[in-house]
Design an enzyme around this catalytic site. Structure first.
Site, PDB file in Angstrom:
ATOM      1  N   SER A   1       0.610  -1.225  -0.046  1.00  0.00           N
ATOM      2  CA  SER A   1      -0.074  -0.189  -0.058  1.00  0.00           C
ATOM      3  C   SER A   1       0.759   1.239   0.219  1.00  0.00           C
ATOM      4  O   SER A   1       0.684   2.082   1.078  1.00  0.00           O
ATOM      5  CB  SER A   1      -0.762   0.048   1.106  1.00  0.00           C
TER       6      SER A   1
ATOM      7  N   ARG B   1       7.932   6.131  -4.317  1.00  0.00           N
ATOM      8  CA  ARG B   1       8.382   6.897  -2.996  1.00  0.00           C
ATOM      9  C   ARG B   1       7.462   6.047  -1.787  1.00  0.00           C
ATOM     10  O   ARG B   1       6.399   5.365  -1.968  1.00  0.00           O
ATOM     11  CB  ARG B   1       7.681   8.444  -2.886  1.00  0.00           C
TER      12      ARG B   1
ATOM     13  N   ASP C   1      -3.924  -1.616  -1.851  1.00  0.00           N
ATOM     14  CA  ASP C   1      -4.967  -1.872  -0.987  1.00  0.00           C
ATOM     15  C   ASP C   1      -6.209  -1.348  -1.507  1.00  0.00           C
ATOM     16  O   ASP C   1      -7.174  -2.082  -1.308  1.00  0.00           O
ATOM     17  CB  ASP C   1      -4.776  -1.650   0.520  1.00  0.00           C
TER      18      ASP C   1
END
Ligand code: BGC
Length: 533
Positions: free
Chosen positions: A156, A171, A209
């Site tokens: 996630s 990132r 997710d």
């Protein structure tokens, strides 16, 4: 100064007016569009390569792991083929030091070890059978595929997906910071560590997710309307929605991208946590600005830093401390103290977590919002027990509650922005029962419902007109009234209004990301098999 007035003044700093809601929705739609056309935009709009949703007849035993923000979950999911499934899972908190480990190997080998422990505990026959075969056979070409678990990897964080089980970490978010992982394929990082332990597991799908939540909700939501959006309002926040393939122009321009075009649709992961990093429309109080400066990623995830559970407690802590530090404001003050030192004039213990960054947990906002006890007894007990404030007065507790509510309400009103924008941009409101047919057949399943959104009575709306949204995450599940605040803001958007707001059904897809990941692993397996035929 009267404490109640001061509290109201600070609370007002968190207003997010109807006009601001409307402007932000417009800007969100603009940024959605921009993100579909090119890379490097504030809204990443990541094509997920998932082009179809399940129909409930899928069968088999799959594994899923979920690296979210706070916990790592390992599960196995038996899909029964009749829209129901059984799920076995284990969960561990991710040790803080691994979130900022020196090398990605430290984190990923920890994850692989959890998978090993899970297999030994819950699938020992499978695990030991595999180990035995490894020792006793020397089959050319290795083992048959059915002896290997297909695993859906819910990861996630923002990943530039380049295939169903391949994606490059763009990132970190939510306090994670492991430099050498950025730019690497996270599936390969996990597979390497799984292989190092000789586990019978193949990472078959990489799933955000929100995508898992959308898939799981689509699989289990009642009625025949397909789910439009899967959204997380938890430690972090994000959403994935069903987009027309034609509109994902940056994918069409990529000659190497291979995906199934037959459905004409693709799920797009917006990564809305980074909506408006430039702060064109987002509110910005001094507490928000100070908080941002003290994160590993200043200037990034600016929407998330105003909305999600990782940050709300810290915003409140900063707002409260600003009042405590003002000698004229009687908040948590020791009236008998004669010194000017802030620590000794307050009733806050010197060791209280309130003095430390990130010391106030977001669950405190839910506790005080829910507190209907006489004299805010529950809030005062919590301040005493968890935060070393033994002599909080009723007025103190009331002041904190007023500010906490303003922060929670702002988060919920901000959350309405992407929901409104996606409903409008996809034209879903233009479809009404006269003209709509359902895109995604969905059937009732067995995801347990939480205490939050519960498909609440959209009484007079015909099933064909429902716009279904699957949500998960601690905020939306546990913050009292979060959905109501969202709905209030949705009604303030003129193109939605009261009539449109009623058509939007928000339902919890509790732990949907695990089931969703398994479903995508299954679909990925099918696609691979079809390609071989
Ligand atoms: C991540 C998203 C994720 C969201 C919810 C954000 O910080 O960037 O990828 O979906 O948190 O977990």
């Amino acid at each position: 100064m009267a404490l109640a007035d001061e509290a109201r003044r600070v609370a007002a700093e968190f207003d997010f007016t109807p006009d601001e809601v409307r402007n932000s929705v417009k800007e969100f739609i603009r940024q959605m569009d921009e993100g579909l056309q090119k890379d490097g935009t504030e809204l990443s709009q990541i094509p997920t390569y998932v082009t179809a949703v399940p129909n409930g007849t899928e069968k088999g035993l799959y594994m899923a792991v979920d690296l979210g923000g706070t916990n790592f979950r390992v599960c196995s999911i038996q899909l029964h083929g009749n829209s129901t499934f059984s799920l076995t899972q284990s969960k561990v908190a991710i040790p803080r030091e691994l979130m900022v480990a020196k090398t990605s190997k430290e984190l990923f080998s920890f994850l692989a070890k959890q998978i090993e422990a899970f297999l030994k505990e819950h699938h020992s026959n499978h695990y030991h059978g595999h180990i035995r075969r490894r020792r006793t056979t020397s089959l050319e070409g290795g083992f048959k595929d059915e002896e290997i678990f297909s695993l859906g990897f819910t990861f996630s964080f923002p990943v530039r997906q380049i295939g169903i089980n391949k994606g490059i970490l763009m990132r970190w978010t939510k306090g994670f910071d492991i430099a050498d992982a950025v730019g690497q394929d996270v599936c390969a990082l996990l597979q390497n560590e799984i292989d190092a332990l000789h586990l019978p597991v193949r990472v078959a799908a990489l799933v955000n997710d929100t995508v898992g939540t959308l898939m799981a909700r689509s699989y289990t939501s009642p009625g025949k309307t397909g789910t439009l959006l899967g959204a997380i309002f938890g430690t972090g926040t994000n959403g994935a929605y069903v987009e027309k393939l034609d509109k994902v122009t940056k994918l069409k321009a990529d000659n190497e991208a291979v995906y199934d075009q037959s459905t004409g649709e693709m799920i797009v992961n917006t990564e809305w946590g980074s909506f408006d990093n430039g702060l064109k429309v987002l509110p910005n109080t001094p507490y928000d600005a100070e908080l941002d400066k003290n994160t590993p990623n200043p200037g990034i995830q600016m929407f998330e830093k105003r909305v999600s559970g990782m940050f709300l407690g810290e915003i409140l802590r900063r707002a409260v401390i600003s009042l405590v530090k003002n000698p004229d404001v009687p908040l948590f003050k020791d009236e008998n103290s004669a010194t000017n030192d802030v620590h000794s004039t307050t009733t806050i213990d010197a060791t209280s977590p309130l003095w430390k960054e990130w010391g106030l947990d977001t669950s405190f906002l839910s506790i005080t919002e829910a507190d209907a006890s006489q004299g805010l007894r529950v809030t005062r007990q919590t301040l005493d027990r968890d935060y070393g404030i033994s002599a909080a007065s009723v007025e103190d507790a009331e002041a904190v509650k007023v500010i906490a509510r303003a922060i929670g309400r702002r988060a919920a009103r901000l959350s309405a922005v992407p929901i409104a924008a996606i409903v409008l941009a996809t034209g879903k409101l233009n479809n009404s029962s006269a003209s709509t047919t359902s895109d995604h057949p969905a059937t009732a399943g067995s995801v347990p419902r939480g205490s939050g959104p519960s498909d609440a009575g959209k009484d007079d709306v015909s099933e064909d007109d429902v716009i279904d949204i699957g949500v998960d995450g601690s905020l939306v599940e546990f913050y009292p009234g979060f959905e109501e605040y969202i709905r209030e803001a949705l009604r303030e958007v003129p193109e939605i209004g009261a009539a449109g707001e009623k058509r939007i059904r928000i339902g919890i897809a509790k732990d949907g990301s695990g089931v969703g990941a398994a479903l995508i692993a299954l679909v990925a397996g099918k696609v691979a098999a079809d390609a071989e035929e």
